[in-house]
Scaffold this motif. Structure first.
Motif, PDB file in Angstrom:
ATOM      1  N   SER A 159       0.838  -1.203   0.000  1.00 66.50           N
ATOM      2  CA  SER A 159       0.000   0.000   0.000  1.00 66.50           C
ATOM      3  C   SER A 159       0.865   1.242   0.000  1.00 66.50           C
ATOM      4  O   SER A 159       0.508   2.253  -0.607  1.00 66.50           O
TER       5      SER A 159
ATOM      6  N   GLN B 100      -9.093  -0.322  -0.918  1.00 72.42           N
ATOM      7  CA  GLN B 100      -9.504  -1.617  -0.376  1.00 72.42           C
ATOM      8  C   GLN B 100     -10.874  -1.503   0.302  1.00 72.42           C
ATOM      9  O   GLN B 100     -11.693  -2.384   0.232  1.00 72.42           O
TER      10      GLN B 100
ATOM     11  N   ASP C  38      -5.801  -1.042  -4.775  1.00 70.86           N
ATOM     12  CA  ASP C  38      -5.290  -1.609  -3.532  1.00 70.86           C
ATOM     13  C   ASP C  38      -6.216  -2.715  -3.037  1.00 70.86           C
ATOM     14  O   ASP C  38      -7.224  -2.440  -2.401  1.00 70.86           O
ATOM     15  N   GLU C  39      -5.881  -3.924  -3.337  1.00 68.21           N
ATOM     16  CA  GLU C  39      -6.669  -5.095  -2.942  1.00 68.21           C
ATOM     17  C   GLU C  39      -8.161  -4.879  -3.145  1.00 68.21           C
ATOM     18  O   GLU C  39      -8.952  -5.033  -2.220  1.00 68.21           O
TER      19      GLU C  39
HETATM   20 MG   LIG Z   1      -2.293  -2.529   2.262  1.00 63.32          MG
END
Ligand SMILES: [Mg+2]
Ligand SMILES: Nc1ncnc2c1ncn2[C@@H]1O[C@H](COP(=O)(O)OP(=O)(O)OP(=O)(O)O)[C@@H](O)[C@H]1O
Lengths: 375, 302
Positions: free
Chosen positions: A44, A83, A159-160
């Motif tokens: 991240s 995320q 991010d994910e």
């Molecule tokens: Mg992360």
């Protein structure tokens, strides 16, 4: 659309945590690059530095050939999918999608058209008047994605984005996301801790560990030729088995000692693996993927490597059985190494049973015991 | 019909559990309220015991609504409430945004910020009384320094400047409360919304207007409920600073009520005024609650 070049990136947080060290990465224009690594390795942080949400301690970041270090996030023309999605809770889906265009003062008409087009593409048309709270996880995820693509930014940072979805939806969204990227041809820097996602989605995969980049390569190569023990252990599920081993002998007498057993190696093995030349008679780490245990059927009877194992636990998954067993590891001076073998369900196996499995020597990976480098 | 009975039994159990609290409320709130209502239909003037004492119907209310002093006090109260709560909201919001951004609310600053709020109203008012004292107060000294005429320096002697002092006292004392309420509201807004907005191209000002303010509305409403209800009942500042003067220029409803009952000893008339004040603040509360209700429903819908 533009490529992203990160060079010599260091990031130390104010509390002294060194999140990234000497990180270099070039994402080509239109490439889907997946940055993968265990939790807390700094993935991240990379994205946030590129997005402009964190200041790099050292190093330069350029987007489309322009150094962006001193530009605020507003001026970098990148879009990020968080995320947590970070949808604006008080706005409707339409307003969420339109926000970026409104901030850039595009004409009303153009905004309406762009949002409608994206909503159509992502199947959000029926939800445009709803607030994020009224949406399911998958729908929210699509809104977050839509908010990124509606602006047609230079590149996407993700991010994910799939980690909050259930397993089935995750698999579905994986292909949808790929399809979308092939269509838009926008550069994507995609972060995940899921190695399956990395292997299935990336044009190339970058493996990050403890703030240091370990390897950047296409998925197949990462899988077949991991650069070091960290990559080998992280990529692949179940993980690669490791044990301390030693190569002795010469010519036709060349053998591999491992787990208190010996496996004969072909006479030309060292010629074909020149990296091993200097490691004769020395300890090294041998690695073997679970799927590289072969049943000892008639045709393979004469094959070289054979390992005797005693099954401790058997996991039946349907297409495959995972046999857990332990191998003594005398060379490392430890009791035993826990190994897993993926066996064809036709191989008769049961807990407590003694088995013999075949190993092809070419499948064995070797690593330097100190540096972990692949040999 | 079992399924139908269960909620009923649960409801009965709920009432049973709530009963002691309801009983206490009835004793300390409803009973005195009832007494006041009953008194408001009586004539009872303790200073003039030879006058008729007893039931007079709506006479007290009639007198109240024809009394210019009442209407004046009502206007004063509304003016005070709107101006001081408005100022507190604006200042509190600015302070909360600044503190939130700078992340400076550590032990010492928190204490410093909260100090005025922790001081009892009358003590705060007396402090301001010192500040505006024509002989040695800091503010008249400053005005003298600026060369303003002597008459302007007796701040509490003029209606406008007297109100300014009263409002300043209230703002000084209550802005910290507003600040803390809004700060709490700010702190629950997720940081990633601002990050998403920044990437979406929103400037700081745009993010504040489009993200912070809309998401702060519930906190603002709650803070306003508390502050408006309190400001509507303003008494301590008036009592300590001006005594309602000059003349009746700074009389508020609560102060008038105090005058009627404890000064003029007119219990019936004063009670009628109390009832009117009560209905006024009830209306306020219902208005805010319905605004909040809308807010809450909106949230649920979203
Ligand atoms: Mg992360
Ligand atoms: N704001 C911060 N202040 C201090 N340290 C931080 C901060 N953010 C991250 N770190 C530290 O930096 C390291 C990398 O964090 P980062 O969030 O980049 O990890 P990650 O790879 O994204 O992990 P995950 O997969 O769990 O999201 C961690 O050790 C973390 O504790």
């Amino acid at each position: 659309m533009a490529g992203i070049v990160i060079s010599g990136l260091h990031k130390t947080y104010p509390n002294g945590a060194a999140a990234l060290q000497d990180f270099h990465l070039a994402v080509a224009d239109g490439e889907f690059l997946v940055l993968v690594g265990p939790s807390g390795c700094g993935k991240s942080t990379v994205l946030r530095c590129v997005a402009g949400l964190e200041r790099p301690t050292l190093g330069t970041i350029s987007v489309g050939g322009r150094v962006v270090n001193d530009l605020p996030p507003q001026e970098r023309d990148l879009a990020m999918v968080f995320q947590t999605y970070a949808l604006y809770p008080h706005m409707t889906v339409f307003d969420n999608l339109a926000f970026g265009l409104k901030m850039r003062r595009r004409p009303q008409e153009e905004i309406g058209k762009a949002v409608a087009a994206v909503a159509e593409k992502l199947g959000l048309k029926a939800h445009l008047h709803k607030k994020p709270r009224e949406l399911s996880g998958g729908e929210r995820q699509r809104v977050a994605l839509g908010r990124a693509i509606v602006r047609q930014p230079q590149a996407f940072l993700m991010d994910e984005p799939l980690s909050n979805l259930d397993a089935a939806l995750r698999v579905k969204m994986r292909t949808e996301l790929l399809k979308l990227q092939r269509e838009l041809k926008t550069t994507v820097l995609y972060v995940t801790h899921d190695q399956t996602e990395a292997l299935t989605m990336g044009d190339r995969v970058a493996v990050l560990h403890s703030g240091r980049l370990q390897q950047v390569a296409p998925p197949r190569e990462i899988y077949d030729h991991p650069a070091n023990r960290l990559v080998a252990g992280f990529i692949g599920s179940p993980a690669m088995n490791f044990i301390t081993a030693r190569i002795t002998g010469k010519g036709d007498g060349l053998v591999l000692h491992l787990g208190g057993q010996t496996l004969p190696l072909p006479g030309d093995y060292l010629e074909r693996r020149p990296g091993l030349k200097n490691y004769q008679q020395k300890n090294l780490i041998a690695g073997l993927r679970p799927e590289h245990f072969l049943p000892l059927t008639g045709a393979r009877r004469g094959m070289l490597g054979r390992l005797k194992i005693r099954v401790e636990v058997l996991e039946t998954l349907g297409p495959v059985n995972y046999a857990h067993f332990s191998l003594p590891d005398p060379l490392a001076g430890r009791e035993a190494a826990a190994w897993v073998a993926a066996l064809d369900p036709t191989v008769p196996a049961a807990p407590g049973q003694d088995l013999e499995v075949a190993i092809e020597p070419r499948h064995i990976h070797f690593f330097d015991p100190e540096t972990g480098k692949a040999l | 019909m079992k399924s139908g009975q269960l909620p009923f039994r649960e409801a009965r159990w709920g009432y049973l559990l709530a009963a002691p609290a309801l009983l206490v409320i009835a004793l300390v709130a409803l009973y005195p309220l009832g007494c006041t209502l009953w008194l408001s239909f009586q004539q009872k003037i303790i200073k003039l015991p030879w006058l008729h004492t007893g039931w007079v119907g709506l006479a007290n209310y009639r007198e109240l609504f024809t009394d210019t002093r009442f209407w004046q006090a009502l206007a004063h109260t509304v003016m005070f409430t709107v101006v001081s709560v408005g100022l507190e909201l604006v200042l509190g919001l600015l302070a909360a945004l600044a503190i939130h951004r700078a992340r400076i609310l550590t032990g010492l600053t928190r204490a410093a910020v909260l100090l005025p709020w922790a001081i009892p109203t009358v003590v705060a008012a007396v402090m301001w009384l010192f500040l505006v004292n024509p002989a040695f107060g800091l503010i008249p000294m400053g005005l003298r320094f600026l060369g303003l005429p002597e008459t302007c320096q007796v701040l509490l002697a003029h209606p406008a400047s007297a109100w300014a002092v009263i409002i300043a006292t209230d703002v000084w004392k209550n802005t910290p409360f507003m600040t803390l309420m809004l700060l709490a509201g700010l702190q629950v807004i997720p940081v990633d919304l601002y990050e998403a907005a920044a990437l979406d191209g929103a400037s700081r000002w745009q993010a504040c207007r489009r993200i912070t303010l809309p998401l702060l509305v519930p906190a603002i409403l709650v803070a306003l409920i508390f502050r408006t209800a309190q400001a509507f009942m303003v008494f301590g500042h008036i009592y300590a600073l001006t005594g309602g003067g000059p003349g009746t220029a700074t009389e508020t409803l609560a102060f008038l009520n105090y005058q009627a009952i404890l000064n003029d000893m007119r219990f019936g008339y004063g009670s009628a005024l109390s009832v009117v004040i009560f209905l006024g603040s009830l209306a306020f509360a219902l208005f805010y609650l319905s605004a909040m209700g809308l807010q809450v429903k909106g949230e649920e819908r979203s």
